[in-house]
Design a protein around this motif. Structure first.
Motif, short mmCIF file in Angstrom:
data_model
loop_
_atom_site.label_atom_id
_atom_site.label_comp_id
_atom_site.label_asym_id
_atom_site.label_seq_id
_atom_site.Cartn_x
_atom_site.Cartn_y
_atom_site.Cartn_z
N GLU B 17 -12.33 -1.80 0.15
CA GLU B 17 -10.95 -1.31 0.08
C GLU B 17 -10.92 0.21 0.12
OE1 GLU B 17 -8.38 -3.27 0.00
OE2 GLU B 17 -9.18 -5.23 -0.63
N SER B 22 -8.19 -2.04 4.47
CA SER B 22 -9.23 -2.87 3.86
C SER B 22 -10.05 -3.48 5.00
CB SER B 22 -8.62 -3.97 2.99
OG SER B 22 -8.06 -4.97 3.82
N SER B 24 -12.78 -6.57 5.71
CA SER B 24 -13.32 -7.76 5.08
C SER B 24 -13.92 -8.70 6.12
CB SER B 24 -12.22 -8.50 4.30
OG SER B 24 -11.16 -8.83 5.17
#
Lengths: 90, 170, 953
Positions: B17, B22, B24
């Motif tokens: 983050e 962000s 992922s």
């Protein structure tokens, strides 16, 4: 870094997506065994290497993956046009 | 086979983050490389919509080249393998992993190493391209949401590259 | 506050005090100062020593052009940067700046002896003096020259900094934020275009920063620009290169000006693609060439005005001007109005604009027209000048402590030149101006010749009554090139500017001749009596100013230098203490040493274990290509030397791939999974190359074939289980496959599951033992590997690495493409005739196998070598000779390609490419090594289980 127009994507993309692939319109003989040693040598090794207008191949390797043809000036490094593989010499 | 405990991934499972973005790892996906001269024949053989224009996507299917599509579906999905037909269906579910970048500054993070003008990517547009020296398949999934498919062994390098770029955001 | 600061003047007038050191001595400047202005304010004129003669040097300019004041900055912890220009170093609290190229100190530099020996160092002296004897060059000349002549020290520590990089795209990129650039940005932004405005200085404004009358306009304009969301402002950013298709490289300095650089990126590389480029880089004032023009205190007139108006610093208290151009007069007037005494305005011209004369009279300034400075008194600082009429008469001396030079202006066409835009000579400017563009670019303001600095005359060297052979009048300050060096080069036959440049090194310093090129051209023009345009112009090349390697590398540093590809099983190998080796971009486990084992011991143990029980090996890096479509077999038949059409589904075949020239380029075992589906394998390093080659043939030679290629290298993790116990190890884990030797023979493939994971199970062997290669989807590779590992414990399973793999395959005579072949080896040379389909009419490379050179006798052929001393392991790459007693240079007939200690055989084995090797079976050959010669017997390259009995079990 030059920009190159891919005739398959119909889009102009940065050079980093492409790979150079040598002179264009050097077709593999349909029956290589019928060629003399001299003719086979010409096919394998002899290239035009012009100063100026050059028909050459590129591959949009990090894009659509297609090989295509281009006309590029080897002095100015400017592309005149690009066209699909299989189309006649331009 | 869907037992998560037996899977390993090349990048952290925890999202990274940063202010404005962000990064992922997407959950596992089923992926196929689809090849055919005729999109209609392919659509008929596999029972999926097949976008006809390079860069377009629909129903998890992205057109990468004049005869090439990437199909991404939730893990466990199947498609017919098209035996005997003039087309090619190859399972590449585990060849790549998908990184998801989300946030208003995701585009800046991707532009740290991708030479394309990403502002010109419409939502739904996707393309095979490059991040520095590593090939990726980049799709703009939403205004501020991007997916990046990268071959598994390049994923740690790309993860480091993207998270480092994100850490440099000012 | 300091000796030369004028209170109330400059943009730093109210700024806070900043402490810094120069050569260890403490000084104080103001926030907003450059190091140059802060040193000047403290009365420090001497800032460096020149490159060749070690002459004391001070500032010439105030900007990017500065050739003299090169400074090293040490920020501690390995952050050391040499060769920075004092004019481009922003002052910050604690700045530790040091002068360069002096010993023991800047004031007392022993190297200055070179100045007095100057007549021994004329132009071209390197070429003339250090020619002979050759051996002296490396040991004596080069180290000595390097010590004496040079720039700052290279940093000795690894660079601890990180660097950022990005790509950016815009409609209009403007380089230079002076009045022209700012106006262009405002105009472009009004049409909603995406604009980037970059400038190398910390403050936007360019030339306007030195002109207080423009400050209100500047403040308003910057306020307007800051409000615009479609304009990106990048101060502290240098556009260093202009490349094809409006691609511009720029470096933004992020932490160079901060007292604490912190841990963020030091610099950021901007790779900008612009629809249109607007160059507004301004112009650089030209120095004048006269004796003593390099004494500290002699500087460009415009620089003096910048120091005065921007930084509130007077460059002297009693300043003289030497002008051939109007602009210097205005600079002198500005100084006079600020209270600086003007000792005299000396102008080479007999007549100047009456307005200038009137203003000089009003200010009470003495004017000497038709005159020139012919000498400068003082060594570390100006003490006075000698002037004379142009005809050499009326010589007189004047006291002064600084001399301004106003020789006209040179438009900054560097980036324009990078873009391959044409240049045209302008008599008005005495300089080259942008002509026909090669990209979508235009030049504005002074760099486009669209700015008026007034008029002037342009001369290579000021007239002097002195003997030109006895004076040092500098043209290139950084490289210590004088007018007489240029004259010498021309006397010795150099006529083209390219030759003069290389002979004298004029314009070849880190400043690329920003202040010297045109004076050198004028000198050459006068000496050759040809117009300047006929002399030619040297080409500017990136970078415009020096940049750090870190910035240019961008991300590609440390962990991001380049990807290290790792398999899913790599973490297991690392935990086991494996030693790794790089193979292409991959890292692979080379061997798994136990405590106290070296490579030799570990590999011997691993080899014996595979031969006696079972080993497990990570083969995931093998390249894999799935070939699918009705014409798959036809396609492979055309690509590989082998026949493929008759291969039944479920069976594997060793494939050999040639280039069209007939030489081996790759090999691998491939399987037919279905009539229209093949699973190919390639070498680890060849995967991308083979796929590209196959795509090339498929797309451009045989586009009619209905077959497609998909890389599946990373889809599959590959676990090789090899050894007599291999079947017993995997049997409990496999479902849906009959593993018996009859049902699943050598060179077969089956699909089923292992540990519940779908697998393509190959029964193949690169070791000569019973073996399987378990292909499972990559995400499950680690899981299956560990399950096999557990199951193998009862059988003494060991992990082995690439080194053991190499020994085991060499024992069987299997080649490694790229090790036992080198791009000149045919299948026949490698003894692989059996892999060439004799009945096939064609395949890639077939025609070349009949070329005269390929069928000639005496080709190098792959053979085995057994040393007479079984303990002797040959060195790979060692050369082979027939007669060890022949005189040197010996005739080499081949070389060792693979060589190992074979623990299974209790002796060394080797493979070699030897001329006519197949006809030398049983012969003894010789391998000369330093101090001795090793003898070896030629044998077939098959050392272990020649009949293959261990495979078919």
């Amino acid at each position: 870094m030059i920009l190159i127009h891919c005739p398959y994507c119909d889009d102009t993309r940065p050079e980093l997506e492409f790979a150079y692939a040598g002179e264009a319109h050097i077709a593999r003989p349909l029956d290589p065994s019928a060629l003399s040693d001299a003719d086979w040598e010409r096919y394998l090794f002899i290239r035009a290497n012009p100063k100026g207008r050059h028909n050459e191949r590129w591959r949009h390797v990090h894009g659509c993956g297609r090989f295509f043809n281009a006309v590029r000036d080897t002095v100015t490094d400017k592309f005149e046009l690009t066209y699909k593989a299989g189309e006649p010499r331009k | 086979m869907s037992d998560l405990a037996t899977r390993t991934a090349p990048v952290p499972a925890e999202p990274a983050e940063f202010p404005g973005v962000s990064i992922s790892l997407s959950p596992p996906l089923a992926r196929w490389s689809l090849r055919a001269r005729d999109p209609a024949a392919l659509a008929k053989a596999i029972g999926h919509m097949v976008p006809g224009k390079i860069g377009e996507s629909a129903g998890g299917m992205l057109c990468l080249g004049p005869d090439e599509w990437l199909l991404r579906l939730p893990e466990g999905a199947t498609v017919p393998m098209g035996e005997g037909l003039p087309l090619s269906v190859v399972d590449i579910s585990e060849r790549a992993v998908t990184l998801v970048l989300e946030g208003p500054r995701a585009i800046e993070v991707l532009s740290s190493g991708c030479p394309r003008d990403l502002s010109k990517f419409a939502v739904g547009y996707g393309s095979r391209t490059i991040y520095e020296t590593v090939e990726i398949v980049l799709v703009r999934k939403g205004e501020e949401r991007w997916s990046v498919d990268v071959w598994r062994s390049f994923a740690p390098w790309l993860w480091t590259g993207l998270t480092t770029a994100a850490s440099h955001l000012r | 506050m300091s000796a030369y600061r004028i209170s109330g003047l400059g943009r730093v007038a109210e700024a806070a005090a900043v402490n810094f050191t120069f050569d260890g001595k403490r000084y104080q400047g103001r926030a907003g100062d450059s190091l140059a202005s802060a040193l000047l304010a403290n009365g420090v004129l001497l800032m460096g020593r020149s490159f060749k003669y070690h002459r004391p040097r001070g500032l010439l300019g105030a900007g990017a052009e500065e050739p003299n004041a090169l400074i090293s900055v040490d920020r501690g912890g390995g952050r050391f940067t040499p060769n920075l220009r004092a004019t481009a170093i922003e002052l910050y609290e604690g700045l530790d700046a040091r002068s360069q190229n002096r010993w023991p100190s800047l004031q007392n530099d022993l190297g200055a002896i070179n100045d007095r020996l100057g007549r021994f160092f004329p132009a071209g002296f390197y070429n003339k003096t250090f020619m002979w004897p050759r051996s002296f060059w490396e040991k004596l000349y080069e180290p000595a020259i390097r010590r004496m002549a040079g720039l700052g020290d290279a940093p000795t520590d690894a660079d601890p900094d990180v660097y950022d990089a990005c790509y950016a795209h815009c409609d209009v990129l403007i380089v230079g934020a002076g009045p022209a650039g700012i106006d262009a940005a405002l105009a472009a932004s009004a049409s909603k275009k995406k604009v980037i405005l970059i400038d190398e200085q910390d403050e936007l404004g360019g030339g306007a920063l030195a002109d207080p009358t423009l400050w209100p306009w500047l403040a308003e304009s910057l306020k307007d620009l800051a409000k615009l969301t479609n304009v990106t402002l990048l101060p502290r950013t240098t556009a260093f290169g202009y490349y094809h298709d409006n691609f511009i490289g720029a470096v933004e300095r992020l932490t160079e000006h901060l007292p604490d650089p912190g841990h963020g990126a030091r610099e950021k590389l901007w790779r900008i693609r612009a629809g249109e480029v607007v160059l507004a880089q301004g112009a650089i004032e030209r120095p004048l060439v006269f004796a003593g023009n390099d004494v500290p205190g002699v500087m460009l007139a415009s620089a003096a005005r910048t120091y005065l108006n921007r930084f509130g610093v007077a460059v002297g208290r009693n300043v003289a001007l030497m002008a051939t151009h109007d602009s210097g007069w205005r600079d002198a007037f500005a100084l006079a109005r600020a209270g600086v005494r003007i000792a005299a305005i000396v102008d080479l011209r007999e007549t100047v604009d009456a307005v200038l004369l009137a203003e000089a009279a009003e200010l009470g300034v003495r004017v000497e027209l038709g005159s020139a400075v012919i000498g400068v008194a003082g060594r570390h600082a100006v003490e006075g000048i000698e002037i004379a009429r142009a005809d050499g008469s009326a010589r007189q001396q004047l006291d002064c402590d600084a001399v301004l030079m106003a020789g006209g202006w040179t438009p900054s066409v560097h980036l324009w030149s990078h873009s391959l835009g044409k240049l045209e000579w302008s008599e008005d400017w005495g300089a080259y101006l942008p002509g026909k563009a090669n990209e979508n670019v235009r030049c504005l303001g002074a760099c486009g010749g669209k700015w008026s600095f007034g008029s002037g005359v342009y001369v290579g060297q000021l007239p002097t009554p002195k003997n030109p052979a006895t004076i040092k009048a500098f043209v290139d300050f950084q490289n210590d090139v004088t007018a007489k060096d240029i004259a010498l080069a021309i006397r010795e036959g150099m006529k083209s500017v390219e030759h003069i440049k290389r002979y004298t090194t004029n314009g070849m310093a880190t400043d690329q001749g920003k202040t010297s090129n045109l004076n050198a051209l004028q000198l050459a023009s006068a000496a050759l009596d040809r117009p300047v345009q006929a002399i030619g112009l040297t080409t500017f090349r990136p970078p415009y100013t020096p940049q750090t390697f870190g910035a240019l590398a961008g991300h590609a540093k440390d962990a991001l230098f380049q990807p290290t590809r790792k398999t899913p099983i790599d973490p297991w190998a690392e935990a086991q203490g494996a030693v790794f080796e790089p193979v292409a971009q991959w890292r692979r486990a080379r061997y798994f040493p136990k405590a106290g084992e070296d490579m030799h011991a570990a590999v011997a143990r691993e080899c014996l274990a595979v031969r006696q029980s079972v080993g497990i090996f990570d083969a995931s890096t093998l390249g894999k290509i799935e070939v699918v479509g009705p014409d798959a077999a036809e396609f492979l038949n055309r690509m590989y030397t082998n026949p493929w059409k008759g291969l039944e589904p479920g069976r594997c075949r060793y494939g050999l791939l040639l280039r069209e020239d007939g030489f081996i380029t790759d090999d691998g075992v491939s399987a037919r999974l279905a009539p229209d589906r093949f699973h190919l394998t390639t070498t680890t390093g060849g995967a991308a190359r083979v796929l590209n080659m196959m795509e090339d043939y498929l797309q451009t030679e045989w586009p009619d074939l209905n077959v497609w290629l998909t890389s599946t290298t990373e889809q599959w993790a590959v676990i090789a289980v090899q050894g007599p116990k291999a079947r017993e190890v995997i049997a409990p884990l496999v479902s849906g496959i009959d593993l018996s030797g009859d049902a699943f023979p050598h060179m077969a493939v089956r699909e089923g599951t292992i540990c519940g994971v779908p697998t393509r199970l190959f029964r193949v062997s690169f070791t000569g033992e019973l073996g399987f290669e378990i292909n499972v989807p990559s995400a499950y590779g680690r899981h299956v590997w560990e399950a096999v590992w557990q199951a193998g414990q009862a059988h003494g399973i060991i992990p082995y690495g690439t080194e053991t793999m190499h020994v085991l395959r060499a024992e069987k005579g299997f080649i490694i493409v790229g090790q036992d072949t080198d791009g000149t080896v045919t299948p026949y040379d490698a003894g692989l005739d059996w892999a060439v389909g004799k009945k096939k009419a064609d395949f890639v490379g077939k025609r070349s196998l009949a070329r005269p050179d390929i069928v000639a006798n005496g080709r190098k052929q792959l053979v085995g070598l057994l040393t007479d001393d079984p303990a002797e392991v040959l060195v790979e790459g060692a050369q082979i000779v027939e007669d060890p007693n022949q005189p040197i240079p010996m005739k080499m007939i081949g070389h060792v390609t693979s060589s190992y200690w074979s623990a299974s055989l209790g002796r060394s084995i080797a493979m070699a490419l030897v001329a006519g090797g197949f006809d030398r079976m049983g012969d003894t050959l010789h391998v000369p090594m330093p101090g001795r010669t090793i003898t070896a017997k030629v044998v077939k390259p098959m050392f272990y289980d020649a009949e293959g009995s261990r495979l078919n079990v």
